[in-house]
Write a protein that holds these residues in place. Structure first.
Motif, PDB file in Angstrom:
ATOM      1  N   ASN A 138       0.827  -1.214   0.000  1.00  0.00           N
ATOM      2  CA  ASN A 138       0.000   0.000   0.000  1.00  0.00           C
ATOM      3  C   ASN A 138       0.858   1.259   0.000  1.00  0.00           C
ATOM      4  N   TRP A 139       2.164   1.108   0.036  1.00  0.00           N
ATOM      5  CA  TRP A 139       3.115   2.216   0.011  1.00  0.00           C
ATOM      6  C   TRP A 139       3.003   2.925  -1.334  1.00  0.00           C
ATOM      7  N   SER A 140       3.096   4.237  -1.322  1.00  0.00           N
ATOM      8  CA  SER A 140       2.897   5.007  -2.561  1.00  0.00           C
ATOM      9  C   SER A 140       3.960   4.710  -3.608  1.00  0.00           C
ATOM     10  N   GLY A 141       5.141   4.259  -3.218  1.00  0.00           N
ATOM     11  CA  GLY A 141       6.193   3.970  -4.184  1.00  0.00           C
ATOM     12  C   GLY A 141       6.289   2.514  -4.602  1.00  0.00           C
ATOM     13  N   TYR A 142       5.366   1.694  -4.149  1.00  0.00           N
ATOM     14  CA  TYR A 142       5.434   0.249  -4.405  1.00  0.00           C
ATOM     15  C   TYR A 142       5.397  -0.073  -5.898  1.00  0.00           C
ATOM     16  N   SER A 143       4.435   0.494  -6.612  1.00  0.00           N
ATOM     17  CA  SER A 143       4.324   0.188  -8.039  1.00  0.00           C
ATOM     18  C   SER A 143       5.528   0.714  -8.811  1.00  0.00           C
ATOM     19  N   GLU A 144       6.064   1.857  -8.398  1.00  0.00           N
ATOM     20  CA  GLU A 144       7.264   2.396  -9.045  1.00  0.00           C
ATOM     21  C   GLU A 144       8.454   1.462  -8.797  1.00  0.00           C
ATOM     22  N   ALA A 145       8.554   0.904  -7.605  1.00  0.00           N
ATOM     23  CA  ALA A 145       9.630  -0.034  -7.295  1.00  0.00           C
ATOM     24  C   ALA A 145       9.513  -1.299  -8.133  1.00  0.00           C
ATOM     25  N   LEU A 146       8.292  -1.773  -8.356  1.00  0.00           N
ATOM     26  CA  LEU A 146       8.093  -2.957  -9.187  1.00  0.00           C
ATOM     27  C   LEU A 146       8.501  -2.689 -10.630  1.00  0.00           C
ATOM     28  N   ILE A 147       8.221  -1.497 -11.124  1.00  0.00           N
ATOM     29  CA  ILE A 147       8.645  -1.118 -12.473  1.00  0.00           C
ATOM     30  C   ILE A 147      10.164  -1.161 -12.560  1.00  0.00           C
ATOM     31  N   CYS A 148      10.826  -0.588 -11.581  1.00  0.00           N
ATOM     32  CA  CYS A 148      12.286  -0.568 -11.537  1.00  0.00           C
ATOM     33  C   CYS A 148      12.838  -1.997 -11.454  1.00  0.00           C
ATOM     34  N   ALA A 149      12.234  -2.839 -10.633  1.00  0.00           N
ATOM     35  CA  ALA A 149      12.694  -4.215 -10.470  1.00  0.00           C
ATOM     36  C   ALA A 149      12.519  -5.028 -11.746  1.00  0.00           C
ATOM     37  N   SER A 150      11.564  -4.643 -12.583  1.00  0.00           N
ATOM     38  CA  SER A 150      11.337  -5.372 -13.831  1.00  0.00           C
ATOM     39  C   SER A 150      12.340  -5.010 -14.907  1.00  0.00           C
ATOM     40  N   GLY A 151      13.174  -4.002 -14.625  1.00  0.00           N
ATOM     41  CA  GLY A 151      14.182  -3.597 -15.589  1.00  0.00           C
ATOM     42  C   GLY A 151      13.799  -2.387 -16.416  1.00  0.00           C
ATOM     43  N   GLU A 152      12.564  -1.936 -16.258  1.00  0.00           N
ATOM     44  CA  GLU A 152      12.139  -0.740 -16.979  1.00  0.00           C
ATOM     45  C   GLU A 152      12.667   0.495 -16.270  1.00  0.00           C
ATOM     46  N   GLU A 153      12.770   1.578 -16.996  1.00  0.00           N
ATOM     47  CA  GLU A 153      13.222   2.826 -16.385  1.00  0.00           C
ATOM     48  C   GLU A 153      12.123   3.419 -15.534  1.00  0.00           C
ATOM     49  N   CYS A 154      12.527   3.979 -14.401  1.00  0.00           N
ATOM     50  CA  CYS A 154      11.575   4.674 -13.540  1.00  0.00           C
ATOM     51  C   CYS A 154      12.188   6.026 -13.169  1.00  0.00           C
ATOM     52  N   GLU A 155      11.411   6.847 -12.521  1.00  0.00           N
ATOM     53  CA  GLU A 155      11.878   8.195 -12.166  1.00  0.00           C
ATOM     54  C   GLU A 155      13.063   8.160 -11.209  1.00  0.00           C
ATOM     55  N   ILE A 156      13.115   7.190 -10.325  1.00  0.00           N
ATOM     56  CA  ILE A 156      14.166   7.132  -9.314  1.00  0.00           C
ATOM     57  C   ILE A 156      15.430   6.449  -9.848  1.00  0.00           C
ATOM     58  N   CYS A 157      15.254   5.310 -10.493  1.00  0.00           N
ATOM     59  CA  CYS A 157      16.412   4.533 -10.946  1.00  0.00           C
ATOM     60  C   CYS A 157      16.971   4.998 -12.285  1.00  0.00           C
ATOM     61  N   GLY A 158      16.164   5.720 -13.037  1.00  0.00           N
ATOM     62  CA  GLY A 158      16.632   6.239 -14.316  1.00  0.00           C
ATOM     63  C   GLY A 158      16.519   5.345 -15.444  1.00  0.00           C
TER      64      GLY A 158
END
Length: 54
Positions: free
Chosen positions: A34-54
């Motif tokens: 339920n954390w607001s960054g959870y879905s963004e973290a999953l995007i990053c973990a999948s190898g896609e670029e995200c706002e935080i990981c670049g």
């Protein structure tokens, strides 16, 4: 080493994966999904670029 749907990994790698699974299950049980960054973290973990990981 894919062979008819099976893979070969070391015992250490299996333990690491099991520990990571248990850790994720515990975090999700306590609401991290339920954390607001959870879905963004999953995007990053999948190898896609995200706002935080670049």
């Amino acid at each position: 080493m894919l062979n008819q749907g099976f893979v070969t990994i070391t015992a250490k790698r299996l333990r690491d994966l099991e520990e990571a699974y248990e850790e994720l299950a515990a975090l999700e049980a306590h609401g991290v999904d339920n954390w607001s960054g959870y879905s963004e973290a999953l995007i990053c973990a999948s190898g896609e670029e995200c706002e935080i990981c670049g």
